[in-house]
Design a protein around this motif. Structure first.
Motif, mmCIF file in Angstrom:
data_model
loop_
_atom_site.group_PDB
_atom_site.id
_atom_site.type_symbol
_atom_site.label_atom_id
_atom_site.label_comp_id
_atom_site.label_asym_id
_atom_site.label_seq_id
_atom_site.Cartn_x
_atom_site.Cartn_y
_atom_site.Cartn_z
ATOM 1 N N VAL A 53 -6.475 6.013 -1.577
ATOM 2 C CA VAL A 53 -6.567 4.552 -1.703
ATOM 3 C C VAL A 53 -8.044 4.193 -1.584
ATOM 4 O O VAL A 53 -8.712 4.662 -0.650
ATOM 5 C CB VAL A 53 -5.783 3.827 -0.573
ATOM 6 N N TYR A 61 -8.302 -3.544 -2.785
ATOM 7 C CA TYR A 61 -7.851 -2.149 -2.857
ATOM 8 C C TYR A 61 -7.677 -1.729 -4.305
ATOM 9 O O TYR A 61 -7.234 -2.523 -5.146
ATOM 10 C CB TYR A 61 -6.485 -1.990 -2.152
ATOM 11 N N ALA A 99 -10.400 1.443 -0.566
ATOM 12 C CA ALA A 99 -10.338 0.158 0.147
ATOM 13 C C ALA A 99 -11.755 -0.380 0.326
ATOM 14 O O ALA A 99 -12.675 0.384 0.619
ATOM 15 C CB ALA A 99 -9.687 0.360 1.511
ATOM 16 N N LEU A 151 -3.509 3.108 6.386
ATOM 17 C CA LEU A 151 -4.392 3.937 5.549
ATOM 18 C C LEU A 151 -4.536 5.337 6.141
ATOM 19 O O LEU A 151 -4.581 6.335 5.416
ATOM 20 C CB LEU A 151 -5.762 3.265 5.404
ATOM 21 N N LEU A 184 0.840 -1.209 0.000
ATOM 22 C CA LEU A 184 0.000 0.000 0.000
ATOM 23 C C LEU A 184 0.871 1.254 0.000
ATOM 24 O O LEU A 184 0.591 2.216 -0.710
ATOM 25 C CB LEU A 184 -0.938 -0.005 1.211
#
Ligand SMILES: O=C(O)C1=C[C@@H](OP(=O)(O)O)[C@@H](O)[C@H](O)C1
Ligand SMILES: C=C(OP(=O)(O)O)C(=O)O
Length: 431
Positions: free
Chosen positions: A210, A219, A212, A200, A172
Motif C-alpha cells: 500500500v 493511498y 500511503a 497498514l 484498505l
C-alpha cells in the motif's frame, strides 16, 4: 449480571495483560483473506474477537484452535455466499466485513444490538461502497444493512474520516484484492488516525503493498494482490489495561502489568504518558508497566484522539486529580457503543464527579478527596463505561453498583477477575 464495587484503598500484585482485541480482529481478517493456512498465537478471547471468528468461519474460513493459538485457512477473495452475518456488538468487525461483503451477491448484517451498534452510523462507508458500484440497502445508514455486491470496482474513491477510521481500514483491507488499482482520498479529517497504522502494519506483514502519504490521507493500492499466509503473535492490549492502570493510579498500589510492549503501534499506549503527566509514579521497561500509586494525581490537558479507547479510563483517573483536566478532540466518542461523552458523564455525575461536556471535549474538575458513590450505574451496553466506573467505585466512599456489567465481555471478560486478583473488592451478582 451486576457488579458491586466496594471502596478499596490498596491494590497489590501482577497481571498478565489480556491480548489485543484490535490486533486479533485484524489477524483473523487477513488470515481469512489469505489462501493458505495462517497461525495466530495468543489471540484475544472476547465477544468482539469471537464475532470476527464466527463471521469469517461463516464466510468459509476453516478454523482450528487450542489454548494458545488459532490456525486459520482462508477463503482468499472468494468468500462463501452466505445470506446473513451476525457481528454482535462489534463495530470494527461490522465495518471491516462490509467491504468484504462486496464480493457476495446478497448479504445482510443483522441488528442484534438495537440499543448500541444498532444506533451507530455507517453512512460514510456505504457511500464509498456505492462509488464502487455496490448496491447497499440500509436503515438510514444503520443496521440492518444488506450488501448486494458481485464485482466491486476500484479506481478513484473518497471516504470521510470524520466519524471513524474503521471505514478507511475496511477499504484498505479489501481493495488489494480488486483487479484494478485503487486510489483513496480521505475527506475532512481522519479520526483515530493512529490505529490506521495497525491496519497498514498487519497488511504489510501479509505481503500486501500500500502506498500511503505521510499524513495518511491519500493511498494508492495496486490491484491483483493476494494476502500471504503467515504466523502472527498477538501483543498485550493497551485499551483494556488502561483501566487496570487507572485503578492502580487512584489507589495506594504496587501493581505491575506485563506484556505491554513499549514500541507498540497501539495509540492507547499513550495512557502510560497520560498517567505520568498526571503525576503517577510509574515505570515502563521490558514490556512491564509498574505503578506505585499514592492517590496524588494532578490535572492535565490531553488530545484524546491519540488514545481513543483509553479516554474513559483516563477521565476516571482525572476525577481524583487536583485541578481541572481537559480531554479535547474527542467528538467521535459520541459514535461508539454509547455516547461516551453525554452518557458516560451522566453516570460519572451520579457517582459524585464534577464533570462538564462540550461537543468535542470532556472537562473534569478533580476531587482529590474522593466521590460519594452509593448509587446504581447504567452501563449503556458499553464495556469501557463499565471498566471506567469500576475505577471510580474503588475510590468512592460508598461504592457503586454497575448494572449489566456482563457487557464488559465485549473486550475484557476477565476484567473483574484480574482486578480482584490484585485486591479490588468487587462482587458479581446475577440480575
Ligand atoms: O480499527 C479498529 O479496530 C478500531 C478503531 C477505533 O474506532 P474509531 O476509528 O471509530 O475511533 C477504536 O475505537 C475501536 O475500538 C477499534
Ligand atoms: C469502540 C470500540 O469498539 P468497536 O468500535 O469495534 O465496537 C471499543 O472497543 O472501545
Amino acid at each position: 449480571m451486576k457488579a458491586i464495587v466496594y471502596p478499596t484503598s490498596h491494590l497489590l500484585g501482577e497481571i498478565n495483560a489480556l491480548s489485543s482485541k484490535n490486533y486479533t480482529t485484524r489477524y483473523l481478517l487477513i488470515g481469512a483473506l489469505a489462501e493458505g493456512t495462517s497461525t495466530i498465537y495468543y489471540p484475544a478471547h472476547s465477544e468482539d474477537s469471537d464475532a470476527m471468528r464466527r463471521c469469517v468461519r461463516d464466510l468459509g474460513a476453516i478454523i482450528e484452535e487450542d489454548d494458545e493459538k488459532i490456525v486459520i485457512t482462508g477463503f482468499g477473495k472468494h468468500p462463501k455466499h452466505v445470506s446473513e452475518l451476525n457481528v454482535g456488538n462489534a463495530g470494527a468487525v461490522l465495518r471491516f466485513l462490509m467491504s468484504i461483503a462486496a464480493f457476495c451477491p446478497d448479504l445482510t448484517f443483522v441488528n442484534t444490538y438495537p440499543e448500541s451498534l444498532g444506533k451507530r452510523p455507517h453512512d460514510d462507508l456505504i457511500d464509498t461502497l456505492q462509488q464502487m458500484g455496490v448496491e447497499v440497502e440500509h436503515n438510514n445508514g444503520r443496521l440492518p444493512i444488506t450488501i448486494k455486491g458481485g464485482k466491486p470496482r476500484g479506481g478513484k474513491l473518497t471516504v470521510s474520516g470524520n466519524v471513524s477510521s474503521q471505514f478507511l481500514s475496511s477499504l484498505l483491507f479489501m481493495t488489494p484484492l480488486l483487479e484494478e488499482d485503487t486510489e483513496i482520498e480521505v475527506l475532512h479529517d481522519l479520526k483515530s488516525k493512529i490505529i490506521v497504522g495497525q491496519t497498514l502494519e498487519v497488511m504489510q506483514q501479509a505481503g500486501i503493498v500500500v502506498h500511503a502519504s505521510d499524513d495518511l490521507m491519500h493511498y494508492r493500492i495496486p490491484g491483483g494482490q493476494s494476502y500471504q499466509a503467515k504466523e502472527y503473535v498477538i501483543q498485550g492490549d493497551y485499551p483494556g489495561s488502561a483501566a487496570i492502570l487507572a485503578a492502580a493510579a487512584v489507589t495506594n498500589s504496587d501493581v505491575r502489568v506485563l506484556r505491554l510492549e513499549e514500541n507498540s503501534k497501539q495509540g492507547e499506549k499513550a495512557c502510560v504518558d497520560v498517567l505520568r503527566a498526571m503525576g503517577v509514579n510509574l515505570t515502563h521497561d521490558n514490556g512491564v508497566v509498574h505503578v506505585r500509586g499514592n492517590q496524588q494525581l494532578v490535572a492535565g490537558e490531553f488530545d484524546g484522539d491519540h488514545f481513543t479507547d483509553a479516554v474513559l479510563a483516563m477521565v476516571a483517573a482525572a476525577v481524583f486529580a487536583k485541578g481541572t483536566s481537559r480531554f479535547y478532540n474527542v467528538e467521535n466518542l459520541r459514535y461508539k457503543e454509547c455516547d461516551r461523552i453525554t452518557d458516560y458523564l451522566n453516570e460519572l455525575r451520579k457517582a459524585g464527579a464534577d464533570v462538564e461536556e462540550r461537543q468535542a471535549e470532556i472537562i473534569v474538575h478533580g476531587k482529590p478527596e474522593g466521590v460519594t458513590g452509593g448509587v446504581e450505574i447504567n452501563a449503556h451496553f458499553d464495556h469501557r463505561v463499565i471498566m471506567a466506573l469500576t475505577v471510580v467505585g474503588l475510590r468512592s466512599e460508598k461504592g457503586l453498583t454497575i448494572r449489566d456489567a456482563h457487557h464488559v465481555a465485549k473486550s475484557y471478560p476477565q476484567y473483574f477477575d484480574h482486578l480482584r486478583s490484585i485486591g479490588a473488592k468487587v462482587e458479581l451478582v446475577e440480575e
